[in-house]
Scaffold this active site. Sequence first.
Site, PDB file in Angstrom:
ATOM      1  CD  GLU A   1      -7.428   6.041   5.234  1.00  0.00           C
ATOM      2  OE1 GLU A   1      -6.398   6.714   5.397  1.00  0.00           O
ATOM      3  OE2 GLU A   1      -7.945   5.843   4.121  1.00  0.00           O
TER       4      GLU A   1
ATOM      5  CG  ASP B   1      -1.569   5.765   3.091  1.00  0.00           C
ATOM      6  OD1 ASP B   1      -1.917   5.479   1.925  1.00  0.00           O
ATOM      7  OD2 ASP B   1      -2.313   6.360   3.885  1.00  0.00           O
TER       8      ASP B   1
ATOM      9  CG  ASP C   1      -1.077  10.550  -5.830  1.00  0.00           C
ATOM     10  OD1 ASP C   1      -0.938   9.437  -5.279  1.00  0.00           O
ATOM     11  OD2 ASP C   1      -2.183  11.108  -5.927  1.00  0.00           O
TER      12      ASP C   1
ATOM     13  CG  HIS D   1      -8.133   3.162  -0.092  1.00  0.00           C
ATOM     14  ND1 HIS D   1      -7.513   2.726  -1.233  1.00  0.00           N
ATOM     15  CD2 HIS D   1      -7.207   3.920   0.573  1.00  0.00           C
ATOM     16  CE1 HIS D   1      -6.273   3.196  -1.267  1.00  0.00           C
ATOM     17  NE2 HIS D   1      -6.060   3.923  -0.184  1.00  0.00           N
TER      18      HIS D   1
ATOM     19  CG  HIS E   1      -1.669   6.229  -2.325  1.00  0.00           C
ATOM     20  ND1 HIS E   1      -2.796   6.099  -3.114  1.00  0.00           N
ATOM     21  CD2 HIS E   1      -1.989   5.698  -1.109  1.00  0.00           C
ATOM     22  CE1 HIS E   1      -3.766   5.518  -2.405  1.00  0.00           C
ATOM     23  NE2 HIS E   1      -3.297   5.262  -1.189  1.00  0.00           N
TER      24      HIS E   1
ATOM     25  N   GLY F   1      -9.904   7.578  -2.017  1.00  0.00           N
ATOM     26  CA  GLY F   1     -10.501   8.894  -1.838  1.00  0.00           C
ATOM     27  C   GLY F   1     -11.331   8.933  -0.569  1.00  0.00           C
TER      28      GLY F   1
ATOM     29  CG  HIS G   1      -2.040   0.983   1.133  1.00  0.00           C
ATOM     30  ND1 HIS G   1      -3.371   0.606   1.150  1.00  0.00           N
ATOM     31  CD2 HIS G   1      -2.045   2.335   1.028  1.00  0.00           C
ATOM     32  CE1 HIS G   1      -4.134   1.689   1.053  1.00  0.00           C
ATOM     33  NE2 HIS G   1      -3.345   2.747   0.992  1.00  0.00           N
TER      34      HIS G   1
END
Length: 362
Positions: free
Chosen positions: A211, A300, A23, A208, A21, A181, A19
């Site tokens: 969370e 993350d 970006d 996701h 990202h 998101g 996991h």
Amino acid sequence: MTTPLTLENISQAPKALLHDHLDGGLRPSTVLELAGQYGYDDLPADDVDELATFFRTAAHSGSLVRYLEPFAHTVGVMQTAEALHRVAFECVEDLAGDNVVYAEVRFAPELHIEGGMGLDAVVDAVLAGFADGEKAAASAGRTITVRCLVTAMRHAARSREIAELAIRFRDRGVVGFDIAGAEAGYPPTRHLDAFEYMRGNNARFTIHAGEAFGLPSIHEAIAFCGADRLGHGVRIVDDITVAPDGQVKLGRLAAILRDKRIPLELCPSSNVQTGAVASIAEHPFDLLARTRFRVTVNTDNRLMSDTTMSQEMLRLVEAFGYGWSDLARFTINAMKSSFIPFDERLALIDDVIKPRYAVLAG
């Protein structure tokens, strides 16, 4: 003799990351340079250290929605093939430098078309960056395998299109699909068509869930969407009761999550930043590990959390007293849960992960 569990020594251990990202993992210097190259004028700072501080401070918001706001700046400088290639290449370089031997890095292609690129071109650029990064790492004596998860934004309406993109690129480095998101108001079941398409094509996906939102998000992801893994899933702790004598009782949702061995992509530092948990010491990671959920350690967003896999592991060691055998188990959990073929998973576990942890454990 057992090797001390210091950050330096942990950095020498092999790691598997599920996991992360794309970006959320840029180098601050790269953000600045790309902004200058492509005329992005909205950065909140023009100094590398100040920019790094901005991302870190903004992420410590106590809210997932506010945590996501700084991504406008990283996405803003990732709108050309050259920028995407560079960011992907540097991602591999940074992970390899931390002795990550396998990683699944995710990103949302739909966020990178503002400069006129098509979705396929976006994915091509990222995969080329990963491939070139792997070659460069190998030349430097660090072997790493990086695969891609394509993500659809849960507030948008392009998830089926992104799922189709995942299938088109399934033999070129894309191993799965995800939705991400803000969770509140955007349940996973809004995207059933995409998940059904993935299942119909015998493809894998993570969601996701659990969370910022609670148990209903996890229930939908498992019961209705058929998720192979859960991104975060930390709120499953709300379905677990610990009696004063230490007896642990699982609710029905927690029980089926554990019994089906559905992996949890836990991201300790990020969970603290978004307010999902109060601190690393209060993170349910240890409870979940002790009750034999399939827990994995993840970063993350390395930029926003100012973290690495080694730092995440060290924080867990300091909070819960873990040893090398525990870190090996979490790493093997991640490798078992990856979306690459079984024989490739097994080779990394048996030929790389187990032998190197055995040396560290003495």
